[in-house]
Design an enzyme around this catalytic site. Sequence first.
Site, PDB file in Angstrom:
ATOM      1  NE  ARG A 129       7.127  -9.528  -0.384  1.00  0.00           N
ATOM      2  CZ  ARG A 129       6.957  -8.241  -0.678  1.00  0.00           C
ATOM      3  NH1 ARG A 129       7.793  -7.621  -1.483  1.00  0.00           N
ATOM      4  NH2 ARG A 129       5.932  -7.589  -0.182  1.00  0.00           N
ATOM      5  NE  ARG A 140       1.073  -6.717   0.274  1.00  0.00           N
ATOM      6  CZ  ARG A 140       2.049  -6.687  -0.625  1.00  0.00           C
ATOM      7  NH1 ARG A 140       2.153  -7.614  -1.527  1.00  0.00           N
ATOM      8  NH2 ARG A 140       2.924  -5.711  -0.587  1.00  0.00           N
TER       9      ARG A 140
HETATM   10  P1  AMP Z   1       5.255  -2.771   0.456  1.00  0.00           P
HETATM   11  O1  AMP Z   1       6.554  -3.503   0.409  1.00  0.00           O
HETATM   12  O2  AMP Z   1       5.376  -1.326   0.161  1.00  0.00           O
HETATM   13  O3  AMP Z   1       4.175  -3.434  -0.357  1.00  0.00           O
HETATM   14  O4  AMP Z   1       4.754  -2.847   1.972  1.00  0.00           O
HETATM   15  C1  AMP Z   1       4.572  -4.074   2.649  1.00  0.00           C
HETATM   16  C2  AMP Z   1       3.568  -3.905   3.781  1.00  0.00           C
HETATM   17  O5  AMP Z   1       4.043  -2.929   4.709  1.00  0.00           O
HETATM   18  C3  AMP Z   1       2.202  -3.411   3.360  1.00  0.00           C
HETATM   19  O6  AMP Z   1       1.363  -4.459   2.945  1.00  0.00           O
HETATM   20  C4  AMP Z   1       1.708  -2.745   4.645  1.00  0.00           C
HETATM   21  O7  AMP Z   1       1.266  -3.693   5.589  1.00  0.00           O
HETATM   22  C5  AMP Z   1       2.967  -2.119   5.177  1.00  0.00           C
HETATM   23  N1  AMP Z   1       3.165  -0.743   4.667  1.00  0.00           N
HETATM   24  C6  AMP Z   1       4.162  -0.272   3.853  1.00  0.00           C
HETATM   25  N2  AMP Z   1       4.035   1.037   3.618  1.00  0.00           N
HETATM   26  C7  AMP Z   1       2.920   1.433   4.291  1.00  0.00           C
HETATM   27  C8  AMP Z   1       2.234   2.673   4.437  1.00  0.00           C
HETATM   28  N3  AMP Z   1       2.678   3.798   3.824  1.00  0.00           N
HETATM   29  N4  AMP Z   1       1.120   2.698   5.212  1.00  0.00           N
HETATM   30  C9  AMP Z   1       0.676   1.593   5.838  1.00  0.00           C
HETATM   31  N5  AMP Z   1       1.257   0.403   5.723  1.00  0.00           N
HETATM   32  C10 AMP Z   1       2.377   0.304   4.973  1.00  0.00           C
END
Ligand code: AMP
Length: 185
Positions: A129, A140
């Site tokens: 991705r 991350r």
């Molecule tokens: P994910 O698909 O859940 O891994 O989210 C992708 C990105 O979105 C993360 O690396 C963060 O930058 C942001 N993100 C998603 N959920 C959150 C959260 N609860 N708090 C802060 N950033 C978030």
Amino acid sequence: MRIVFIGPPGAGKGTQAERIIAKYATAHLSTGDMLRAARDAKTEVGVKAEKYMSSGQLVPDEVVIDVISERLQQPDCQKGYLLDGFPRTIAQAEALDAMLAQKQTPLDVVLELKVPEEELFKRLAGRGRADDKPEVIRERLVAYTKQTSPLLDYYGKKRLLKSVDGLGSIDGIFAEIETILDKYV
Ligand code: AMP
């Protein structure tokens, strides 16, 4: 059923989340999906979130808390939901607790999908991705360890935490999840 689903990036949370939604018919609340949609639509939230997402950092708490508190008001959340990727910090968990206390709808269970870090790096590197560049992946994982893993203790103390071994077949892992969730139906 109101479920929080916690796991590091690359643990296979997305795959298992789909199965949980299908079997337990709960709304799927993924803040990652919501933020990606906002970013692609260039909304105010999306524009704010973009720089954090592209560098692997967490979006500021107040932005994400606003997004989720609005989403929780939607009618499809009344019968329950799977919170996927939220909360990711103690401040978010506390904000969620306050929202749910006000509605008198406490969480039923917090599921953790547990995968060792070496395995995560291997899996993420193979995914391709845009936010999967090695330095972004590392960032991350760091964010997970520093900011999100304290939630395990937070929910453990509240006796809500159930951990599932995320190594194994998709079916085997889901069977473990079913054993846990069937108790709350
Ligand atoms: P994910 O698909 O859940 O891994 O989210 C992708 C990105 O979105 C993360 O690396 C963060 O930058 C942001 N993100 C998603 N959920 C959150 C959260 N609860 N708090 C802060 N950033 C978030």
